[in-house]
Design an enzyme around this catalytic site. Structure first.
Site, short mmCIF file in Angstrom:
data_model
loop_
_atom_site.label_atom_id
_atom_site.label_comp_id
_atom_site.label_asym_id
_atom_site.label_seq_id
_atom_site.Cartn_x
_atom_site.Cartn_y
_atom_site.Cartn_z
N HIS A 82 -52.48 89.44 139.45
CA HIS A 82 -51.28 90.26 139.69
C HIS A 82 -51.09 90.75 141.46
O HIS A 82 -52.82 90.01 141.82
CB HIS A 82 -52.59 91.80 139.18
CG HIS A 82 -50.68 92.61 139.34
ND1 HIS A 82 -49.76 93.43 137.89
CD2 HIS A 82 -50.84 94.33 140.16
CE1 HIS A 82 -49.14 94.38 138.12
NE2 HIS A 82 -49.36 94.23 139.34
N LYS A 187 -53.55 98.61 134.15
CA LYS A 187 -52.54 97.70 134.19
C LYS A 187 -52.81 96.37 132.98
O LYS A 187 -52.63 96.12 131.99
CB LYS A 187 -51.46 97.49 134.97
CG LYS A 187 -50.45 98.28 134.86
CD LYS A 187 -49.10 97.92 135.59
CE LYS A 187 -49.18 97.68 137.21
NZ LYS A 187 -49.42 98.86 137.65
N1 URA Z 1 -48.90 96.40 142.49
C1 URA Z 1 -48.74 97.94 141.62
O1 URA Z 1 -48.92 97.40 140.54
N2 URA Z 1 -49.22 99.19 141.92
C2 URA Z 1 -49.61 99.01 143.40
O2 URA Z 1 -49.74 100.42 143.39
C3 URA Z 1 -48.54 97.84 144.34
C4 URA Z 1 -48.29 96.99 143.69
#
Ligand code: URA
Length: 434
Positions: A82, A187
């Site tokens: 991510h 997530k």
């Molecule tokens: N990406 C994400 O998933 N959340 C954030 O708060 C910032 C970047």
């Protein structure tokens, strides 16, 4: 418990308990707390900051606001990736198929554009038919059958993040270490990753403007991962100028394909190689990150990464004839150029402002309801430290009859600086934090 008391407590800078945080997350997710009260609390969290304890509790409440996937029945170490978000950051589109082609299952949940940054889901959805909304069974069967899946934020997995993310986007509460850490890690936990690689962007086009803040964010997320027995490695990478040449949804898909075919811009390729190598290492397909890099390079050079990309697009409903003719697909109807007014070296390109210009053209959202135009954006022909002569094209503006193109050119002029001295570029990879 009453939400008003929780807002009041955080407004006074006091530490919220685990139960108070859970109450807010659950009740907001279930629609029992209105946006205006949630906004007030998030702004209080933003201004008064959160303790490590509060951040960990927020992350877990958000992760468990929906289902938490168990992918243990799928063979292999599931490694997720991510980014904190940047301008021209299309790394996930490249890294996911590379890593999957190295036989490491990639099961990823991505976001839409946030603030001035683009989002992987918006980019993927610019490919006609590509489906990012799916059931948990579909998600799992894609990983099982193809070793790769990228879905959007759903009501099933970390639904709290879906709601809070959209609210932060329009209430100027994105760039806060605890809120970013909780959003990303919730997530990653919910989508069942065994190991996680995080790309923390730092610089003018990132939410973290200083290395010090990026390091605190890295440490916060590595600690959350460690406490949950998920190996987490962060890289801190530079975002002072846009990554690669293109900004805008289909424009970035085209550039990602170029990287997978071995022809991409150097800076983008380097970030993709670094992240893929760490993922392959965490997936236990190599004994060191250096050995993993050889495996990754081979997957690009022998075409397996690109073949996996095509398989991925097809299995999620995308039309392969689009991919095969991507250079002609969804071209904007007009191209204007921004040219150099003097001889010299490009000294700086303010990535954040460039992201906002792309957004004005229609590549991003100004409100929750805005509809994206996936064909528009900017393509740079010159980057920091390149030499330009009067009249050389620095950047192409792709648009569909934007009403005030002179204003766009003025904005580009303000945010791209030319100097007589050759400028050294900022670092691309500052640190790797384990
Ligand atoms: N990406 C994400 O998933 N959340 C954030 O708060 C910032 C970047």
């Amino acid at each position: 418990m009453r939400i008003l008391d929780i807002i009041d407590k955080k407004k006074k800078g006091l530490e919220l308990s685990k139960e108070e945080i859970k109450y807010f997350v659950d009740e907001y997710t279930n629609g029992n707390i209105p946006d205006y009260q949630a906004s007030a609390l998030i702004m209080a969290m933003f201004i008064n900051k959160m303790t490590p304890e509060e951040t960990a509790n927020l992350t877990l409440s958000m992760a468990y606001s929906g289902k938490v996937l168990d992918l243990s029945d799928i063979e292999g170490i599931k490694v997720d990736k991510h980014s904190t978000g940047g301008v021209g950051d299309k790394v996930s589109l490249v890294v996911a198929p590379i890593v999957a082609s190295c036989k490491i299952p990639v099961a990823k949940m991505s976001g839409r554009g946030l603030g001035f940054t683009g989002g992987t889901i918006d980019k993927l959805e610019s490919i006609e038919g590509f489906k990012t909304n799916m059931t948990i069974d579909e998600f799992k069967s894609h990983v099982r059958d193809h070793g790769i899946v990228v879905c959007g934020q759903t009501d099933a997995l970390a639904p709290a993040d879906k709601k809070i993310y959209a609210l932060r986007d329009v209430t100027s509460t994105v760039d806060n270490i605890s809120l970013i850490a909780a959003s990303i890690m919730s997530k990653k936990i919910a989508s069942g990753a065994d190991a996680i690689v995080l790309d923390i962007k730092v610089g003018s086009g990132a939410f973290m403007k200083t290395i010090e803040d990026a390091e605190i964010l890295a440490k916060t997320m590595v600690d959350i991962g460690r406490n949950l027995n998920k190996r987490t490695i962060c890289i801190i990478s530079g975002m002072d100028e846009p990554l690669g040449f293109g900004i805008g949804n289909i424009i970035e898909v085209r550039e990602a394909i170029e990287v997978l075919k071995g022809n991409g811009p150097k800076d983008l390729l380097e970030v993709c190689l670094t992240i893929s190598s760490i993922m392959v290492y965490l997936g236990k397909k190599a004994n060191s990150i250096d050995d993993a890099r050889e495996i990754v390079l081979k997957s690009i050079n022998d075409g397996s990464a690109y073949r996996k990309f095509r398989e991925w697009i097809e299995c999620q409903g995308g039309d392969l004839s689009i991919i095969d003719n991507i250079s002609e697909y969804k071209k904007a109807s007009r191209i204007n150029t921004f040219v150099a007014k003097e001889d010299g070296y490009i000294g700086s390109i303010n990535a954040q402002e460039i992201g906002k210009i792309a957004m004005l053209l229609g590549a991003g959202r100004e409100t929750k309801e805005s509809v994206i135009d996936s064909s528009v954006g900017l393509i740079f022909e010159k980057k920091v430290s390149d030499y330009v002569k009067v009249g050389d094209v620095i950047c192409q503006i792709h648009h569909n009859g934007y009403k005030d193109i002179n204003m766009i050119i003025e904005q580009l002029d303000k945010n791209i600086n030319i100097s007589k001295q050759k400028q050294t570029k900022g670092e691309l990879i500052y640190r790797i934090i384990k």
